[in-house]
Design an enzyme around this catalytic site. Structure first.
Site, PDB file in Angstrom:
ATOM      1  N   ILE A 138       0.915  -1.143   0.000  1.00 20.39           N
ATOM      2  CA  ILE A 138       0.000   0.000   0.000  1.00 20.39           C
ATOM      3  C   ILE A 138       0.954   1.193   0.000  1.00 20.39           C
ATOM      4  O   ILE A 138       1.523   1.538   1.033  1.00 20.39           O
ATOM      5  CB  ILE A 138      -0.929   0.010   1.234  1.00 20.39           C
ATOM      6  CG1 ILE A 138      -1.813  -1.244   1.246  1.00 20.39           C
ATOM      7  CG2 ILE A 138      -1.785   1.279   1.227  1.00 20.39           C
ATOM      8  CD1 ILE A 138      -2.701  -1.375   2.478  1.00 20.39           C
ATOM      9  N   PRO A 139       1.197   1.786  -1.165  1.00 18.90           N
ATOM     10  CA  PRO A 139       2.356   2.663  -1.374  1.00 18.90           C
ATOM     11  C   PRO A 139       2.248   4.069  -0.781  1.00 18.90           C
ATOM     12  O   PRO A 139       2.166   5.063  -1.506  1.00 18.90           O
ATOM     13  CB  PRO A 139       2.479   2.701  -2.897  1.00 18.90           C
ATOM     14  CG  PRO A 139       1.079   2.520  -3.377  1.00 18.90           C
ATOM     15  CD  PRO A 139       0.436   1.576  -2.392  1.00 18.90           C
ATOM     16  N   CYS A 140       2.304   4.165   0.543  1.00 16.81           N
ATOM     17  CA  CYS A 140       2.266   5.472   1.181  1.00 16.81           C
ATOM     18  C   CYS A 140       3.542   6.280   0.916  1.00 16.81           C
ATOM     19  O   CYS A 140       3.556   7.489   1.124  1.00 16.81           O
ATOM     20  CB  CYS A 140       2.000   5.329   2.684  1.00 16.81           C
ATOM     21  SG  CYS A 140       3.085   4.189   3.523  1.00 16.81           S
ATOM     22  N   HIS A 141       4.582   5.635   0.414  1.00 16.44           N
ATOM     23  CA  HIS A 141       5.804   6.363   0.076  1.00 16.44           C
ATOM     24  C   HIS A 141       5.580   7.325  -1.097  1.00 16.44           C
ATOM     25  O   HIS A 141       6.382   8.221  -1.316  1.00 16.44           O
ATOM     26  CB  HIS A 141       6.956   5.393  -0.237  1.00 16.44           C
ATOM     27  CG  HIS A 141       6.719   4.504  -1.421  1.00 16.44           C
ATOM     28  ND1 HIS A 141       6.001   3.324  -1.315  1.00 16.44           N
ATOM     29  CD2 HIS A 141       7.084   4.622  -2.719  1.00 16.44           C
ATOM     30  CE1 HIS A 141       5.962   2.742  -2.512  1.00 16.44           C
ATOM     31  NE2 HIS A 141       6.602   3.519  -3.376  1.00 16.44           N
ATOM     32  N   ARG A 142       4.471   7.183  -1.817  1.00 13.69           N
ATOM     33  CA  ARG A 142       4.170   8.060  -2.956  1.00 13.69           C
ATOM     34  C   ARG A 142       3.480   9.356  -2.547  1.00 13.69           C
ATOM     35  O   ARG A 142       3.102  10.141  -3.384  1.00 13.69           O
ATOM     36  CB  ARG A 142       3.329   7.304  -3.986  1.00 13.69           C
ATOM     37  CG  ARG A 142       4.096   6.131  -4.590  1.00 13.69           C
ATOM     38  CD  ARG A 142       3.319   5.417  -5.667  1.00 13.69           C
ATOM     39  NE  ARG A 142       4.067   4.235  -6.080  1.00 13.69           N
ATOM     40  CZ  ARG A 142       3.522   3.086  -6.396  1.00 13.69           C
ATOM     41  NH1 ARG A 142       2.205   2.946  -6.383  1.00 13.69           N
ATOM     42  NH2 ARG A 142       4.273   2.064  -6.742  1.00 13.69           N
TER      43      ARG A 142
END
Length: 172
Positions: A138-142
């Site tokens: 779940i790409p919260c780094h984006r």
């Protein structure tokens, strides 16, 4: 919003990658947590619950493949089932929105707040990102700050910079 009753993982299994050993935690419903590598090497742990070991083993193979794809900034072929039962409805909305951000792109907290039809919830979106139990997949780094700066990251800024750099997002 009320959270559901907290439940515990029934399996904690390491995922060895060139970037270190992650720890995946599973319930009988799916992947419920993914932890970044630490200095301590995690070891496998299973609760003795009949009939779930084979299913979790399959999910773990899928999680391992998916994580390695994500770490190489490749499109994810298939996600394992997630168990987000401890999340609020708002957090789930944020996490669904994060999964819709394409590789190599970023969004601000305000943009996601508007997308989930709660434009005043910018800070709450940030809190939802910080509560994400399955980073990378779940790409919260984006997520970035409104000013275009890299912002924070629960896994640490070095991880965020590494993941974004691999996806072709560069910061000065």
């Amino acid at each position: 919003m009320m959270k559901s009753e907290h439940h515990l993982p029934i399996a904690s299994l390491p995922i060895h990658t060139p970037d270190g050993t992650f720890l995946a935690q599973y319930s009988e419903k799916g992947l419920m947590r993914l932890d970044f590598p630490t200095r301590k090497n995690p070891v496998a742990a299973w609760a003795e619950i009949p009939g779930v070991r084979a299913q979790i083993s399959l999910w773990h193979k899928l999680t391992t493949r998916t994580l390695k794809e994500a770490l190489l900034a490749r499109p994810i072929s298939e996600l394992p089932p997630f168990d987000l039962g401890d999340a609020t409805k708002f957090q789930r909305k944020v996490w669904v929105a994060l999964q819709e951000i394409p590789i190599g792109e970023t969004k601000t907290y305000g943009e996601v707040a508007r997308e989930i039809r709660n434009p005043k919830a910018t800070r709450a979106v940030g809190s939802g990102c910080g509560a994400n139990p399955i980073p990378v997949l779940i790409p919260c780094h984006r997520m970035i700050a409104a000013c275009g700066k890299i912002g924070g990251f629960s896994g640490g800024l070095k991880w965020k910079e590494l993941l974004l750099k691999r996806e072709g997002v560069l910061f000065i």
